[in-house]
Design a protein around this motif. Structure first.
Motif, short mmCIF file in Angstrom:
data_model
loop_
_atom_site.label_atom_id
_atom_site.label_comp_id
_atom_site.label_asym_id
_atom_site.label_seq_id
_atom_site.Cartn_x
_atom_site.Cartn_y
_atom_site.Cartn_z
N ALA B 88 -77.83 -30.67 26.55
CA ALA B 88 -76.48 -30.12 26.38
C ALA B 88 -75.56 -30.60 27.49
N PHE B 93 -71.79 -29.54 26.36
CA PHE B 93 -71.95 -28.37 25.50
C PHE B 93 -72.47 -27.21 26.33
N HIS B 94 -72.26 -26.02 25.84
CA HIS B 94 -72.94 -24.91 26.49
C HIS B 94 -73.55 -23.99 25.44
N PHE B 95 -74.23 -22.99 25.94
CA PHE B 95 -74.90 -22.07 25.04
C PHE B 95 -74.27 -20.71 25.11
#
Lengths: 343, 343
Positions: B88, B93-95
């Motif tokens: 990621a 990107f992140h979660f």
DNA sequence: TCCATTCCTCAAAGCGCTTTGACTGCCCTC
DNA sequence: GAGGGCAGTCAAAGCGCTTTGAGGAATGGA
């Protein structure tokens, strides 16, 4: 399904529906119930991004996830995360996890804050004079530090355990049992807790006019592998000089160290005494070691719960907490500590 | 600092600045560089919530974080998470992690999807006939399953390892070494991988006309504690009936089981042989066991990387992947497997 | 000289929500 | 019967971004 559609369906304005949903008092009880019923039936959920945009609140806490390849703090991290999660669940909060290049944690933190995705920030794995602190202070966003940063002005909110006291007490116990030569299997030296734990050991030794032999101190990643290697090295010392007491910064390190001791056919608690710090990992319980381990104990998971509680409270501005908390670790004596062997 | 201010500062329209930032071709090179410079100087970051609202894309993957109190799968989960994070990071990107009551995972997933906070969903710890699958299919959002769900139509995208084959091969090896009585220390029976692994063992045994004695099969949480308890119980069996070969669903279980074997003064690889499944946990390496462990190996972390890769690719619609991947586990022979002792 | 073309830039609409300030009835009081 | 107060509702603005459709300037060809 969005607010507009929902309100049209109900023949109400968006305002009224929104108010009904958010518990404003000026909505007729009947109307509110009608709205709530429709929500249940349609499964409507407000769009968080829009909510965030409108209110500036997102219901989320930002974490920077350490991701150095081979970073093995993960057992500890995950134990902590579980605690955070437990509490967050109660308040319908979630986390935004940004994985970060370990060389750019400050940058990752900044980006996370500027992204508008989070209401509060959290940092851990503090270092001595940690550069993230200065940055966090410039942000106008609540934050909380797990641990402390030695060398920085302690003017920031934190939750930490008293690492120095814990290892001071542990060392003192070993001294009382007659031990004179000590080893310390510590975490990376740049980490605050490692510095403080070492200080604690040295303080206790100094009271007896003793000093820590640097050859018996290690600063490694907290894996069982490292524990094994370091302990093997130490056990190769001549018997007269070899430490009889070992302090470990984690039960994970202790796991490896104990294996080295077993392999050397030494008896834990007789030939060698050991005290480890116990983060209360679900995976690794000191009482389950073949020779149950004496530990300084403080639950990482509880710390997670507490930190989430504080952070969420601050976001909601419902509660004010003491800005700084220092927890005491408990010293729990089991079979791995015994009287020092005669020379 | 927002787009408006930035564009005013530059004497440009928001449109132009936005386009410059997002790499549209119709912006003059000079203008673009001027914009980029200003961004660098001011530290401007687009507000993600606004971006999300405008584009419908959030640059984030939703995870439901299992949080049953005492849930100890966390070592495995965290190892996996590390892999996800690694990938990621490369794509910015992140979660979004939603902690969920384990009784309401479907609900948590639904809420996450409806919140508009995520572009894709990910689920793991699949169960037999998992109810989450049906729900996911109704959502018009990319998702990926780690594992599979036995009893459900296999018409969903997944990444799994061939658990059945892994345990079939492991069992076969032990059979070739002359073992006849087997134990299986497995994960919770409702989990898909546990079911398949058991099937694998039984298939191999069946080929020799043998069956698995249910008294020697356990389905527990994958902790060393459980491993110890179960193994202790098994070792109390009369010697003639006691298994000589043990299969473990995790090196964590094996850790406890080995301790029980040691305590019983039995020799691993001689009196008892063991094969464990190795998720390649940073914490626990099978080669570091006092008697190195024979394992079926498949890295959980690599699986994380791959899953992030697929999910992000799908969100960006840049790549199409095979919808279903089945990885083979490697069988790695070490000292914990030996010829069956004479009866 | 005029128009077509290309290149760059812009104003404005829209994403889904909250919140402000105004409005409408209605009841009560004087 | 006029005025005030209150409960309940609403239209519209605004959060910060992207994107559409249009416009202006410069260039080249007829």
């Amino acid at each position: 399904m969005n607010l507009k559609q929902l309100s049209q369906m109900l023949g109400l304005s968006q305002t009224t529906v929104s108010r009904a949903l958010n518990g404003y008092p000026e909505v007729n009880r009947e109307t509110r119930e009608r709205v709530l019923k429709a929500v249940r039936e349609t499964g409507y959920r407000p769009n968080k991004a829009a909510q965030r945009l409108a209110t500036g609140k997102a219901g989320s806490i930002g974490l920077v996830m350490p991701t150095s390849p081979g970073n093995s703090s993960d057992v500890h991290f995950s134990e902590f995360l579980t605690g955070l999660g437990e509490e967050a669940l109660r308040h319908d909060f979630h986390f935004v996890l940004t994985p970060a290049d370990p060389n750019d944690e400050v940058g990752a933190l900044k980006r996370l804050a500027a992204s508008g995705n989070v209401d509060a920030l959290f940092v851990n794995y503090m270092r001595g004079h940690d550069p993230r602190l200065e940055m966090l202070k410039t942000l106008s966003m609540p934050f909380l530090v797990h641990g402390r940063s030695i060398g920085s002005e302690p003017d920031y909110p934190f939750l930490d355990i008293d690492n120095e006291a814990a290892f001071y007490e542990a060392t003192k116990l070993l001294l009382q049992l007659g031990h004179k030569r000590f080893a310390l299997l510590n975490g990376p030296i740049y980490l605050d807790f490692a510095i403080r734990r070492k200080n604690g050991v040295e303080a206790a030794l100094a009271e007896r006019g003793l000093a820590l032999d640097e050859a018996c101190v290690s600063h490694t990643a907290m894996t069982d592998e490292q524990g094994l290697l370091v302990m093997e090295r130490i056990l190769q010392m001549e018997k007269k000089q070899r430490p009889t007491a070992v302090l470990c910064s984690s039960t994970v390190l202790a796991l490896g160290a104990v294996r080295a001791i077993n392999q050397a056919k030494l008896k834990l608690g007789e030939d060698i005494s050991m005290i480890a710090h116990d983060d209360v990992l679900t995976l690794l319980k000191p009482e389950n070691f073949t020779v149950p381990l004496t530990t300084t104990r403080s639950s990482l998971r509880s710390a997670g719960v507490r930190i989430a509680e504080r952070l969420i409270g601050e976001i909601k501005r419902t509660e004010t907490f003491p800005a700084q908390e220092l927890w005491k670790a408990e010293l729990i004596v089991r079979a791995s500590t015994g009287v020092a062997p005669a020379d």
